[in-house]
Design a protein around this motif. Structure first.
Motif, PDB file in Angstrom:
ATOM      1  N   MET A 293     107.087 -11.360  78.962  1.00 31.52           N
ATOM      2  CA  MET A 293     107.373  -9.983  78.572  1.00 31.52           C
ATOM      3  C   MET A 293     107.273  -9.871  77.046  1.00 31.52           C
ATOM      4  SD  MET A 293     111.098  -8.129  78.718  1.00 31.52           S
ATOM      5  CE  MET A 293     111.414  -8.542  80.421  1.00 31.52           C
ATOM      6  N   THR A 294     106.823  -8.727  76.577  1.00 27.65           N
ATOM      7  CA  THR A 294     106.726  -8.521  75.137  1.00 27.65           C
ATOM      8  C   THR A 294     108.047  -7.991  74.581  1.00 27.65           C
ATOM      9  OG1 THR A 294     105.936  -6.236  75.336  1.00 27.65           O
ATOM     10  CG2 THR A 294     104.275  -7.985  75.396  1.00 27.65           C
ATOM     11  N   THR A 295     108.235  -8.191  73.285  1.00 31.11           N
ATOM     12  CA  THR A 295     109.439  -7.660  72.649  1.00 31.11           C
ATOM     13  C   THR A 295     109.442  -6.135  72.702  1.00 31.11           C
ATOM     14  OG1 THR A 295     108.327  -7.775  70.494  1.00 31.11           O
ATOM     15  CG2 THR A 295     109.706  -9.642  71.125  1.00 31.11           C
ATOM     16  N   GLY A 296     108.251  -5.530  72.664  1.00 34.94           N
ATOM     17  CA  GLY A 296     108.165  -4.078  72.759  1.00 34.94           C
ATOM     18  C   GLY A 296     108.696  -3.566  74.087  1.00 34.94           C
ATOM     19  N   GLN A 297     108.372  -4.259  75.172  1.00 37.23           N
ATOM     20  CA  GLN A 297     108.881  -3.866  76.490  1.00 37.23           C
ATOM     21  C   GLN A 297     110.400  -3.971  76.539  1.00 37.23           C
ATOM     22  OE1 GLN A 297     106.317  -6.694  78.648  1.00 37.23           O
ATOM     23  NE2 GLN A 297     105.572  -4.970  79.851  1.00 37.23           N
ATOM     24  N   LEU A 298     110.930  -5.040  75.960  1.00 38.95           N
ATOM     25  CA  LEU A 298     112.381  -5.229  75.978  1.00 38.95           C
ATOM     26  C   LEU A 298     113.077  -4.172  75.124  1.00 38.95           C
ATOM     27  CD1 LEU A 298     114.717  -6.985  76.959  1.00 38.95           C
ATOM     28  CD2 LEU A 298     114.403  -8.418  74.937  1.00 38.95           C
ATOM     29  N   ASN A 299     112.501  -3.884  73.965  1.00 43.74           N
ATOM     30  CA  ASN A 299     113.106  -2.870  73.096  1.00 43.74           C
ATOM     31  C   ASN A 299     113.052  -1.488  73.730  1.00 43.74           C
ATOM     32  OD1 ASN A 299     113.793  -4.654  71.020  1.00 43.74           O
ATOM     33  ND2 ASN A 299     111.778  -4.507  70.084  1.00 43.74           N
ATOM     34  N   ARG A 300     111.956  -1.177  74.412  1.00 43.24           N
ATOM     35  CA  ARG A 300     111.852   0.122  75.074  1.00 43.24           C
ATOM     36  C   ARG A 300     112.883   0.243  76.187  1.00 43.24           C
ATOM     37  NH1 ARG A 300     106.293  -0.611  74.148  1.00 43.24           N
ATOM     38  NH2 ARG A 300     105.984  -1.521  76.215  1.00 43.24           N
ATOM     39  N   ALA A 301     113.131  -0.855  76.900  1.00 46.70           N
ATOM     40  CA  ALA A 301     114.144  -0.825  77.956  1.00 46.70           C
ATOM     41  C   ALA A 301     115.521  -0.558  77.370  1.00 46.70           C
ATOM     42  CB  ALA A 301     114.143  -2.155  78.716  1.00 46.70           C
ATOM     43  N   SER A 302     115.803  -1.124  76.191  1.00 47.02           N
ATOM     44  CA  SER A 302     117.081  -0.891  75.533  1.00 47.02           C
ATOM     45  C   SER A 302     117.199   0.559  75.081  1.00 47.02           C
ATOM     46  CB  SER A 302     117.223  -1.830  74.330  1.00 47.02           C
ATOM     47  OG  SER A 302     118.451  -1.624  73.677  1.00 47.02           O
ATOM     48  N   LEU A 303     116.113   1.114  74.537  1.00 55.20           N
ATOM     49  CA  LEU A 303     116.125   2.514  74.107  1.00 55.20           C
ATOM     50  C   LEU A 303     116.274   3.453  75.299  1.00 55.20           C
ATOM     51  CD1 LEU A 303     113.302   2.451  71.393  1.00 55.20           C
ATOM     52  CD2 LEU A 303     115.764   2.699  71.019  1.00 55.20           C
ATOM     53  N   PHE A 304     115.633   3.096  76.419  1.00 53.12           N
ATOM     54  CA  PHE A 304     115.750   3.911  77.631  1.00 53.12           C
ATOM     55  C   PHE A 304     117.198   3.958  78.103  1.00 53.12           C
ATOM     56  CE2 PHE A 304     115.908   4.141  82.277  1.00 53.12           C
ATOM     57  CZ  PHE A 304     115.198   5.310  82.504  1.00 53.12           C
ATOM     58  N   GLY A 305     117.845   2.798  78.099  1.00 50.15           N
ATOM     59  CA  GLY A 305     119.244   2.755  78.514  1.00 50.15           C
ATOM     60  C   GLY A 305     120.131   3.557  77.581  1.00 50.15           C
ATOM     61  N   ALA A 306     119.856   3.459  76.267  1.00 52.30           N
ATOM     62  CA  ALA A 306     120.647   4.221  75.302  1.00 52.30           C
ATOM     63  C   ALA A 306     120.486   5.719  75.519  1.00 52.30           C
ATOM     64  CB  ALA A 306     120.237   3.846  73.882  1.00 52.30           C
ATOM     65  N   PHE A 307     119.274   6.124  75.826  1.00 49.80           N
ATOM     66  CA  PHE A 307     119.022   7.550  76.033  1.00 49.80           C
ATOM     67  C   PHE A 307     119.731   8.063  77.284  1.00 49.80           C
ATOM     68  CE2 PHE A 307     116.429  11.024  77.794  1.00 49.80           C
ATOM     69  CZ  PHE A 307     116.491  11.902  76.722  1.00 49.80           C
ATOM     70  N   ILE A 308     119.616   7.305  78.369  1.00 50.04           N
ATOM     71  CA  ILE A 308     120.193   7.748  79.640  1.00 50.04           C
ATOM     72  C   ILE A 308     121.714   7.729  79.615  1.00 50.04           C
ATOM     73  CG2 ILE A 308     120.425   7.185  82.095  1.00 50.04           C
ATOM     74  CD1 ILE A 308     117.776   8.479  81.402  1.00 50.04           C
ATOM     75  N   LYS A 309     122.288   6.666  79.077  1.00 49.85           N
ATOM     76  CA  LYS A 309     123.733   6.484  79.185  1.00 49.85           C
ATOM     77  C   LYS A 309     124.525   6.994  77.988  1.00 49.85           C
ATOM     78  CE  LYS A 309     124.363   4.587  83.208  1.00 49.85           C
ATOM     79  NZ  LYS A 309     125.257   5.182  84.217  1.00 49.85           N
ATOM     80  N   MET A 310     123.837   7.250  76.859  1.00 51.33           N
ATOM     81  CA  MET A 310     124.591   7.643  75.675  1.00 51.33           C
ATOM     82  C   MET A 310     124.113   8.965  75.091  1.00 51.33           C
ATOM     83  SD  MET A 310     124.970   3.867  73.951  1.00 51.33           S
ATOM     84  CE  MET A 310     126.488   4.185  73.103  1.00 51.33           C
ATOM     85  N   ALA A 311     122.807   9.089  74.858  1.00 50.30           N
ATOM     86  CA  ALA A 311     122.303  10.306  74.209  1.00 50.30           C
ATOM     87  C   ALA A 311     122.493  11.531  75.103  1.00 50.30           C
ATOM     88  CB  ALA A 311     120.828  10.136  73.850  1.00 50.30           C
ATOM     89  N   ILE A 312     122.131  11.397  76.380  1.00 47.84           N
ATOM     90  CA  ILE A 312     122.253  12.553  77.283  1.00 47.84           C
ATOM     91  C   ILE A 312     123.710  12.976  77.466  1.00 47.84           C
ATOM     92  CG2 ILE A 312     121.952  13.311  79.671  1.00 47.84           C
ATOM     93  CD1 ILE A 312     119.283  11.951  79.718  1.00 47.84           C
ATOM     94  N   PRO A 313     124.645  12.052  77.774  1.00 46.17           N
ATOM     95  CA  PRO A 313     126.045  12.498  77.895  1.00 46.17           C
ATOM     96  C   PRO A 313     126.588  13.140  76.621  1.00 46.17           C
ATOM     97  CG  PRO A 313     125.777  10.334  78.892  1.00 46.17           C
ATOM     98  CD  PRO A 313     124.496  10.635  78.187  1.00 46.17           C
ATOM     99  N   LEU A 314     126.194  12.613  75.452  1.00 43.76           N
ATOM    100  CA  LEU A 314     126.663  13.197  74.206  1.00 43.76           C
ATOM    101  C   LEU A 314     126.058  14.574  73.966  1.00 43.76           C
ATOM    102  CD1 LEU A 314     126.590  10.092  71.831  1.00 43.76           C
ATOM    103  CD2 LEU A 314     128.601  11.270  72.703  1.00 43.76           C
TER     104      LEU A 314
END
Length: 207
Positions: A103-124
């Motif tokens: 897996m590339t670091t880009g894929q891992l970073n995008r997964a982290s950003l996706f989680g941040a968006f779903i679980k933190m940005a949207i609720p806020l």
């Protein structure tokens, strides 16, 4: 860092991991957060680097080009075992789209950003979005100029326009009908505000 701050950080990390798009990314992000590995170190891990006997993870060519061992917690080991049973990776612990490549670091970073968006940005953002919706609803309900310009039939006028044009005639005010119309116009707004009051308060709270 206080105990409350540490607990808050753990809760935020847990939300990020729960929002990971799939078991592979959840396991990879758990290794990064749980074992303190960098993204470049996580993606280059091999299945053989997980030593369940000594409960360590072997990191080859990590920071400074040096090999090192990091602790492997029982909960992280259980998650990695679940990932291995589901995907049966042979070489790389977290293979990419091509199983022969990691897996590339880009894929891992995008997964982290996706989680941040779903679980933190949207609720806020929910309180702000609801506030915009309520104000838009209120302004639309109280629309006067647009309705006055394009609507002439009394039975099609909104309440705010009908009260001004049909219930006030010169110096004659039909107070009973005016008060009834004002009440009818206020009820939907009051209901909407009360339904989302908790959201408004949550959005303005200092945490």
């Amino acid at each position: 860092m206080s105990f409350t701050s540490r607990a808050s950080c753990r809760e935020e990390v847990a939300r990020l991991l729960d929002a990971a798009p799939g078991l592979k990314y959840k396991a990879a992000l758990s290794v990064a957060y749980g074992a303190g590995l960098r993204a470049a170190e996580v993606v280059t891990l091999k299945v053989a680097d997980i030593d369940s006997t000594r409960m360590i993870i072997r990191v080859e060519q990590g920071k400074g080009g040096k090999d090192r061992n990091v602790m492997l917690s029982p909960s992280l080991l259980d998650l990695l075992r679940a990932w291995w049973k589901a995907a049966r990776p042979q070489g790389w612990l977290f293979p990419g789209r091509d199983p022969a490549q990691p897996m590339t670091t880009g894929q891992l970073n995008r997964a982290s950003l996706f989680g941040a968006f779903i679980k933190m940005a949207i609720p806020l953002s929910v309180p702000a979005i609801l506030t915009v919706v309520i104000f838009t609803f209120t302004l639309t309900l109280q629309e006067f100029v647009y309705a006055l310009t394009f609507i002439s039939s009394s039975d099609q006028k909104p309440v705010t326009l009908g009260v001004s044009t049909d219930l006030i005639r010169g110096n004659v005010f039909f107070w009973g009908e005016i008060m009834a119309g004002a009440l009818i116009a206020a009820i939907p707004v009051a209901i909407a505000y009360n339904l989302f009051l908790d959201r408004f308060i949550a959005g303005g709270a200092v945490k």
